[in-house]
Design an enzyme around this catalytic site. Structure first.
Site: not given
Ligand code: DOR
Ligand code: ZN
Length: 351
Positions: A14, A16, A111, A150, A184, A256
């Protein structure tokens, strides 16, 4: 003599990576130590078409240094011949079966975000009406496309994940052939669900194994520890630690890691997300070693995910060493977790 610990093919289930300059900053940090990562689709606008998915994947590979002209990149299987595989995801909408057929070979999973629940999730699901979602979810089950979720309601912030358990139950029971991953997880309630439903799995972050709400808001507010779902109570962290340290076969590591520029974190209106990717393995080694469970880390950071998803990652060997490492204050514009602190494990080599 310091001790070493080798991890084979670590996977971040997971992640970003963002886009543009941020992507260029963070992608090489993950591709250095991980064999693969599940790349989240919450860009602006979110990834909802085959064109945007393939174009994003190409930008990710380029940012990792695997350009089309590079020796590392071999077209053909569509995944590149590199030693890092971005496992691409689509942003959940009610898609037609025809569309899903068309993208099947290009996606790893879909997702699902409840609308407005976190960063760039405005286009997510407004209401969990099972019958409206049924055609898409049944098609996904038939095509063996996992659903990553999520899992938070819009209730009181500390209760959001626990409240979502009834929705997980509904999804798990209505779509028994669908692989559903609770992303998460942060609560004892979510850990309990793993035993209740065969088709439910979970990812766990490193920060939710290390912190509770006290670390975020118990003293001076700590913006770089603020994320969604918010860190919970000590007993929740204990429940997460238990299944992570024993490498419960239904749990996988998913960082995450969610980078935001420093000015969006140290601001009036702090963006949610903790940036951990470049130090996740070192922190995991430190944590598992502290609990005398280093032998289970391989399962938690790779083997469980390989078994759950039936994947075979690019070869990579990461050698960690029980040698102090000072976490940088910043990676580009991003402040990592525990910036400036010294931790007990470092990356010695990557082969
Ligand atoms: O804290 C987070 N940041 N939780 C999420 O689900 C998304 C993520 C983000 O994309 O910044
Ligand atoms: Zn995330």
């Amino acid at each position: 003599m310091s001790r070493q610990h080798t991890l084979l093919m670590p996977l971040d289930m997971h992640l970003h990576l963002r886009d543009g300059v941020m992507l260029e900053t963070v992608a090489p940090l993950s591709s250095y130590t991980f064999s693969g990562a599940v790349v989240m689709p919450n860009l602006v606008p979110p990834i909802t078409s085959k064109e945007s998915l393939l174009a994003y994947k190409e930008r990710v590979l380029l940012a990792c240094g695997y350009g089309v002209d590079s020796d590392n990149f071999e077209d053909g299987d569509g995944l590149g011949g590199s030693d890092f595989e971005p496992l691409m995801t689509l942003f959940y909408q009610n898609y037609s079966e025809d569309f899903l057929q068309e993208v099947r070979d290009d996606i790893f999973a879909i997702k699902l975000y409840p609308a407005g629940i976190t960063t760039n999730s405005e286009g997510g699901v407004e209401s969990f009406d099972i019958e409206t979602m049924r055609p898409t979810l049944e098609a996904m089950a038939r095509m063996d496309i996992p659903l990553l979720v999520h899992g938070e309601t819009d209730g009181f912030v500390m209760d959001r994940e626990a409240e979502f358990m009834s929705i997980y139950k509904l999804l798990a029971e209505n779509f028994p052939d669908l692989k559903i991953v609770m992303e998460h997880i942060t609560t004892m309630a979510a850990v309990d669900m793993l035993e209740r439903h065969e088709n439910l799995y979970a990812t766990i972050t490193i920060h939710h194994l290390l912190i509770t709400l006290d670390d975020v808001a118990g003293g001076m507010l700590a913006p770089h520890l603020f994320c969604k779902p918010i860190a919970k109570r000590p007993e929740d962290r204990e429940a997460l630690l238990k299944v992570a340290l024993e490498a419960h076969p239904k749990v996988m590591f998913g960082s995450d890691s969610a980078p935001h520029p420093q000015h969006r974190k140290e601001a009036c209106g702090c963006a949610a997300g903790v940036f951990t990717a470049p130090i996740a393995l070192q922190l995991l080694c430190e944590l598992f070693d502290k609990h005398g469970k280093l032998e289970n880390l391989q399962n938690f950071v790779s083997d469980n995910a390989q078994n759950i998803y039936g994947i075979c990652p690019e070869f990579k060997e990461v050698i960690l060493e029980n040698k102090e490492f000072k976490i940088p204050e910043r990676y580009g514009e991003v402040v990592p977790i525990y910036a400036g602190k010294t931790i007990a494990w470092s990356i010695e080599d990557v082969i």
